[in-house]
Design an enzyme around this catalytic site. Sequence first.
Site, short mmCIF file in Angstrom:
data_model
loop_
_atom_site.label_atom_id
_atom_site.label_comp_id
_atom_site.label_asym_id
_atom_site.label_seq_id
_atom_site.Cartn_x
_atom_site.Cartn_y
_atom_site.Cartn_z
NE ARG A 165 5.34 -35.61 -66.58
CZ ARG A 165 4.88 -36.58 -65.78
NH1 ARG A 165 4.78 -37.82 -66.24
NH2 ARG A 165 4.52 -36.33 -64.55
CG HIS B 234 0.69 -40.79 -68.62
ND1 HIS B 234 1.04 -39.48 -68.80
CD2 HIS B 234 1.37 -41.18 -67.50
CE1 HIS B 234 1.88 -39.09 -67.86
NE2 HIS B 234 2.09 -40.11 -67.06
C1 GLV Z 1 2.95 -39.83 -63.63
O1 GLV Z 1 3.30 -39.65 -64.76
C2 GLV Z 1 3.46 -39.12 -62.48
O2 GLV Z 1 4.27 -38.20 -62.66
O3 GLV Z 1 3.08 -39.46 -61.35
#
Ligand code: GLV
Length: 317
Positions: A232, A280
């Site tokens: 994260r 991401h």
């Molecule tokens: C993606 O980052 C998730 O947490 O599914």
Amino acid sequence: MRIFFAAQLDADEAQAWRVALQTAAPGHDWVVHAPAEDGADPLVRAEVAVVANPPPGSLARVQGLRLIQSLWAGVDRLVADPTVPANVPLARMVDPCMTAAMVQSSLWAVTALHRGFFAYARQQQQAQWWQAPQRRAEEVSVLVLGLGTMGAAVSAALAAQGYAVTAWRRIDAAPGPSGVTVLHGAQGLEAGLAAAEVVLNLLPLTTHTRGLIDAGFLGRMKAGAALVNFGRGGHVVEADLLAALDAGTLAHAVLDVFATEPLPPSHPFWPHPRVTVLPHVAALTDLRSAAQVVAENLARLQAGQPVLHQVDRARGY
Ligand code: GLV
């Protein structure tokens, strides 16, 4: 059962999820979150909430809830959101296809760092032809942070490629996959950082891990090592990371997650020659397999059995 679906997704994605979920778990009555004209959340009765970044406040007015099922693996936002009822069991997503995707992305990032492929991409921009010596995988030590479902699968896959893999978990020293050395605690982290050429973060974001990758952490890494962040954005103090990259003590960073997403166009990571930016995508939830996981948990709830992958809220994951 009555199931409340609350997600911040674009319309096509939300529709695809609804179809996948209704196909995998037919026979339920699905209610989709929709705020009233004045923006207020209407009162709803539902036994289960299936959520993907639910709009803040959207779960506060759901009555009769027995389970909140996340479609995302990381539940940091849900745990931190005071409007998400804290007394309702919360399940995170453990999706085998998502884990497979994380393994692929990790193998790619570590291989590219080991074999110099990011440096060759820079060379191409200057029409520069230069061959670096080729090293064996066993000569490259990789430290994987986090030994949950993804950390274990990634560590095992890297070890199978011949990398010298160490995995760090914060709390205990339970054994990891075969061929993987496991470290734990602050001392374990220090030793792991001092030895690793590539540090790959797969930790959950909790109050204990927020801001872990700061100047002190980066300063303990070997000079010329690289960082891969597939966890994260909140794990990293971005100003400290930039300083280490600018100083050249950190050779490269592969970053998939950021403090602010989407990464703002003016952010210094975008043009940085030592940074590879991904939007991401290291591992996305796979609609079809994740819908099966949701269906399994709905069946368990109906049968009065414990649900899978329940989050320990005190621990944060
Ligand atoms: C993606 O980052 C998730 O947490 O599914």
